[in-house]
Design a protein around this motif. Structure first.
Motif, PDB file in Angstrom:
ATOM      1  N   TYR A  62      78.922  40.502  27.869  1.00 18.84           N
ATOM      2  CA  TYR A  62      77.972  39.722  27.094  1.00 18.84           C
ATOM      3  C   TYR A  62      78.560  38.356  26.761  1.00 18.84           C
ATOM      4  O   TYR A  62      79.778  38.211  26.597  1.00 18.84           O
ATOM      5  CB  TYR A  62      77.660  40.423  25.766  1.00 18.84           C
ATOM      6  CG  TYR A  62      77.037  41.783  25.878  1.00 18.84           C
ATOM      7  CD1 TYR A  62      75.676  41.956  25.730  1.00 18.84           C
ATOM      8  CD2 TYR A  62      77.831  42.907  26.108  1.00 18.84           C
ATOM      9  CE1 TYR A  62      75.088  43.214  25.804  1.00 18.84           C
ATOM     10  CE2 TYR A  62      77.258  44.168  26.189  1.00 18.84           C
ATOM     11  CZ  TYR A  62      75.893  44.322  26.036  1.00 18.84           C
ATOM     12  OH  TYR A  62      75.334  45.567  26.121  1.00 18.84           O
ATOM     13  N   THR A  63      77.676  37.378  26.619  1.00 18.02           N
ATOM     14  CA  THR A  63      78.073  36.077  26.090  1.00 18.02           C
ATOM     15  C   THR A  63      76.969  35.574  25.172  1.00 18.02           C
ATOM     16  O   THR A  63      75.803  35.962  25.294  1.00 18.02           O
ATOM     17  CB  THR A  63      78.311  35.031  27.190  1.00 18.02           C
ATOM     18  OG1 THR A  63      77.066  34.768  27.866  1.00 18.02           O
ATOM     19  CG2 THR A  63      79.364  35.486  28.186  1.00 18.02           C
ATOM     20  N   SER A  64      77.361  34.708  24.258  1.00 20.13           N
ATOM     21  CA  SER A  64      76.403  34.051  23.383  1.00 20.13           C
ATOM     22  C   SER A  64      76.990  32.705  22.981  1.00 20.13           C
ATOM     23  O   SER A  64      78.203  32.599  22.762  1.00 20.13           O
ATOM     24  CB  SER A  64      76.129  34.905  22.143  1.00 20.13           C
ATOM     25  OG  SER A  64      75.120  34.335  21.337  1.00 20.13           O
ATOM     26  N   GLY A  65      76.151  31.685  22.899  1.00 21.72           N
ATOM     27  CA  GLY A  65      76.643  30.369  22.530  1.00 21.72           C
ATOM     28  C   GLY A  65      77.279  29.642  23.691  1.00 21.72           C
ATOM     29  O   GLY A  65      77.123  30.012  24.859  1.00 21.72           O
ATOM     30  N   GLY A  79      86.256  35.673  29.586  1.00 20.78           N
ATOM     31  CA  GLY A  79      87.318  34.666  29.600  1.00 20.78           C
ATOM     32  C   GLY A  79      88.514  35.104  28.774  1.00 20.78           C
ATOM     33  O   GLY A  79      88.431  36.002  27.919  1.00 20.78           O
ATOM     34  N   GLN A  80      89.652  34.476  29.033  1.00 19.77           N
ATOM     35  CA  GLN A  80      90.849  34.761  28.250  1.00 19.77           C
ATOM     36  C   GLN A  80      90.704  34.213  26.835  1.00 19.77           C
ATOM     37  O   GLN A  80      90.136  33.133  26.626  1.00 19.77           O
ATOM     38  CB  GLN A  80      92.086  34.142  28.899  1.00 19.77           C
ATOM     39  CG  GLN A  80      92.630  34.929  30.073  1.00 19.77           C
ATOM     40  CD  GLN A  80      93.962  34.391  30.566  1.00 19.77           C
ATOM     41  OE1 GLN A  80      94.218  33.186  30.504  1.00 19.77           O
ATOM     42  NE2 GLN A  80      94.801  35.268  31.086  1.00 19.77           N
ATOM     43  N   ARG A 233      90.751  30.854  32.945  1.00 17.46           N
ATOM     44  CA  ARG A 233      89.430  30.467  32.472  1.00 17.46           C
ATOM     45  C   ARG A 233      89.209  31.015  31.060  1.00 17.46           C
ATOM     46  O   ARG A 233      89.385  32.199  30.812  1.00 17.46           O
ATOM     47  CB  ARG A 233      88.392  31.039  33.442  1.00 17.46           C
ATOM     48  CG  ARG A 233      86.958  30.655  33.223  1.00 17.46           C
ATOM     49  CD  ARG A 233      86.137  31.225  34.367  1.00 17.46           C
ATOM     50  NE  ARG A 233      86.367  32.658  34.513  1.00 17.46           N
ATOM     51  CZ  ARG A 233      85.523  33.601  34.097  1.00 17.46           C
ATOM     52  NH1 ARG A 233      84.399  33.272  33.523  1.00 17.46           N
ATOM     53  NH2 ARG A 233      85.799  34.864  34.287  1.00 17.46           N
ATOM     54  N   HIS A 234      88.769  30.149  30.133  1.00 25.18           N
ATOM     55  CA  HIS A 234      88.669  30.569  28.744  1.00 25.18           C
ATOM     56  C   HIS A 234      87.679  29.698  27.968  1.00 25.18           C
ATOM     57  O   HIS A 234      87.466  28.533  28.317  1.00 25.18           O
ATOM     58  CB  HIS A 234      90.039  30.485  28.059  1.00 25.18           C
ATOM     59  CG  HIS A 234      90.610  29.094  28.030  1.00 25.18           C
ATOM     60  ND1 HIS A 234      91.289  28.558  29.106  1.00 25.18           N
ATOM     61  CD2 HIS A 234      90.580  28.123  27.072  1.00 25.18           C
ATOM     62  CE1 HIS A 234      91.660  27.315  28.806  1.00 25.18           C
ATOM     63  NE2 HIS A 234      91.239  27.030  27.582  1.00 25.18           N
ATOM     64  N   PRO A 235      87.084  30.246  26.916  1.00 25.63           N
ATOM     65  CA  PRO A 235      86.292  29.419  26.017  1.00 25.63           C
ATOM     66  C   PRO A 235      87.220  28.660  25.070  1.00 25.63           C
ATOM     67  O   PRO A 235      88.336  29.106  24.791  1.00 25.63           O
ATOM     68  CB  PRO A 235      85.451  30.440  25.245  1.00 25.63           C
ATOM     69  CG  PRO A 235      86.310  31.660  25.210  1.00 25.63           C
ATOM     70  CD  PRO A 235      87.070  31.670  26.514  1.00 25.63           C
ATOM     71  N   THR A 267      91.822  39.448  27.755  1.00 28.03           N
ATOM     72  CA  THR A 267      90.374  39.376  27.929  1.00 28.03           C
ATOM     73  C   THR A 267      89.761  40.625  27.329  1.00 28.03           C
ATOM     74  O   THR A 267      90.445  41.639  27.115  1.00 28.03           O
ATOM     75  CB  THR A 267      89.979  39.312  29.415  1.00 28.03           C
ATOM     76  OG1 THR A 267      90.411  40.517  30.066  1.00 28.03           O
ATOM     77  CG2 THR A 267      90.600  38.111  30.117  1.00 28.03           C
ATOM     78  N   ASN A 268      88.461  40.588  27.061  1.00 23.06           N
ATOM     79  CA  ASN A 268      87.798  41.768  26.519  1.00 23.06           C
ATOM     80  C   ASN A 268      87.922  42.963  27.458  1.00 23.06           C
ATOM     81  O   ASN A 268      88.153  44.098  27.017  1.00 23.06           O
ATOM     82  CB  ASN A 268      86.329  41.467  26.240  1.00 23.06           C
ATOM     83  CG  ASN A 268      86.137  40.465  25.121  1.00 23.06           C
ATOM     84  OD1 ASN A 268      85.378  39.514  25.245  1.00 23.06           O
ATOM     85  ND2 ASN A 268      86.809  40.660  24.002  1.00 23.06           N
ATOM     86  N   SER A 269      87.789  42.738  28.768  1.00 25.86           N
ATOM     87  CA  SER A 269      87.866  43.874  29.696  1.00 25.86           C
ATOM     88  C   SER A 269      89.281  44.440  29.764  1.00 25.86           C
ATOM     89  O   SER A 269      89.462  45.658  29.877  1.00 25.86           O
ATOM     90  CB  SER A 269      87.388  43.463  31.089  1.00 25.86           C
ATOM     91  OG  SER A 269      88.215  42.467  31.641  1.00 25.86           O
ATOM     92  N   ASP A 270      90.305  43.587  29.700  1.00 22.18           N
ATOM     93  CA  ASP A 270      91.679  44.088  29.674  1.00 22.18           C
ATOM     94  C   ASP A 270      91.940  44.892  28.406  1.00 22.18           C
ATOM     95  O   ASP A 270      92.626  45.930  28.438  1.00 22.18           O
ATOM     96  CB  ASP A 270      92.670  42.929  29.767  1.00 22.18           C
ATOM     97  CG  ASP A 270      93.124  42.652  31.191  1.00 22.18           C
ATOM     98  OD1 ASP A 270      92.532  43.206  32.135  1.00 22.18           O
ATOM     99  OD2 ASP A 270      94.088  41.862  31.359  1.00 22.18           O
TER     100      ASP A 270
END
Length: 377
Positions: A62-65, A79-80, A233-235, A267-270
């Protein structure tokens, strides 16, 4: 970073698989996406991202913003991010592995490993055990507020320098005092120093060798001394210097002062992979049965239903379906980011990050709510 679990207490008082979020429907909007939107509105966060895995191994991201508040660049999926105090769970796993190898005793005094080092007003390493460090029952004072400017201004602090800062303060309570519990990153500073003393190698190397590589965390690392950027890659990460102030970009910081208690990037998945492995029974590649049992032996955090194990927290889930359960995980915050990651024993896992340092109980509460939405069926 500051007192994440105190913020949790305050908050309580007051897709398709493989990387695409399931579309919301008019009948039943996706609860995780809803909570992310609520989080952004309530906390004035520029963005948020999450990863959820159900008990069948199906993944939703998921992403938001926006990923960049100034350029309005798209939020990168998975993203990291800097994970703050979720680092503590990694450090605790390394300590418990060394316990399993007979190199560390959980009920040994700190003095045995770091003679003469832990001394201060009401503080004596003879009377503090390794278990008390990992469970926040040592009474050691927290040093995090004292080093925020060092982090933001990219000043390197060695673990010994950071410990000197912590030991300027008086003990909060006597080690192991009945009914006492107090969250303090100083505990993990000392635990990290014990790992280095026993292993004879840097803590970052031990985390990489013992956790990151064996379970294949491809986007997780412990920053090297002086490393201020995020590698992949990161926000962008942000901070409000005062309530209502415009968030400013603090993506590039020096997290060295946080070290064993908060410096890592993932990352969230890690994080989902990490907590999945940590809670696994048969075939667990991180901890054997005895050490998992020690990790999950808890004390009351003085927040209704929340209990502290060794580097991990248990918390109640009250799902709309009526399928109530317990989740195990950890929260973390550091200038730029706030994260909650947890899993259930039946294989549900969720990790959520906001790209603003959570400085209020309300913000941390909404972050936690998004994570819990991912854990409920």
């Amino acid at each position: 970073m500051r007192k994440r679990l105190a913020l949790t207490a305050l908050a309580l008082a007051t897709a398709v698989t493989a990387g695409v979020a399931a579309p919301a429907t008019a009948a039943r909007p996706d609860p995780v996406q809803q909570e992310l939107e609520t989080l952004l509105r309530s906390a004035d966060a520029p963005g948020a991202l999450a990863s959820v895995m159900d008990r069948n191994g199906n993944v939703r991201t998921y992403t938001s913003g926006a990923g960049d508040r100034d350029t309005h660049a798209k939020m990168p999926r998975d993203g990291q991010v800097r994970i703050g105090s979720v680092t503590k769970t990694f450090t605790a796993v390394v300590v418990l592995q060394l316990v399993g190898e007979g190199e560390i005793g959980l009920d040994d005094p700190v003095e045995e490993y770091l003679p003469g080092l832990v001394r201060g007003k009401g503080i004596d390493g003879h009377h503090i055990t390794v278990r008390q460090l990992l469970q926040h029952t040592s009474g050691l004072p927290d040093y995090e507020d004292d080093v925020t400017n060092d982090i933001l201004e990219r000043r390197y602090l060695s673990p010994r320098d950071a410990l000197d800062v912590a030991l300027r303060h008086e003990a909060v309570f006597a080690p192991g005092a009945k009914g006492e519990w107090g969250y303090s990153s100083t505990n993990y500073l000392v635990a990290g120093l014990i790992v280095q003393k026993v292993a004879g190698r840097p803590l970052a190397e031990q985390i990489d060798k013992r956790i990151i590589q064996p379970i294949g965390l491809r986007h997780t690392y412990f920053p090297a001394p002086g490393e201020t950027t995020v590698r992949e890659r990161h926000p962008q990460g942000y901070r409000q210097d005062s309530p209502g102030a415009t968030p400013r970009n603090v993506t590039e910081i020096d997290p060295s002062a946080s070290w064993a208690g908060g410096a890592m990037v993932s990352t969230n998945s890690d994080l989902n992979r990490f907590f999945s492995e940590l809670l696994k029974g048969d075939g667990n590649r991180l901890l054997d049965e005895d050490q998992r049992a020690q990790m999950r032996t808890t004390v009351d955090m003085k927040v209704d239903g929340y209990n502290a194990g060794l580097g991990i927290i248990s918390m109640p889930l009250s799902c709309r379906s009526g399928d109530n359960r317990v989740a195990w995980g950890h929260s973390g915050g550091i200038p730029g980011y706030g994260t909650w990651a947890a899993a259930t024993d039946d294989g549900r896992i969720a990790s959520v990050t906001m790209t603003l340092e959570p400085k209020t109980g309300q913000a941390m509460g909404h972050l936690e709510a998004a994570m819990k939405a991912g854990l409920c069926p």
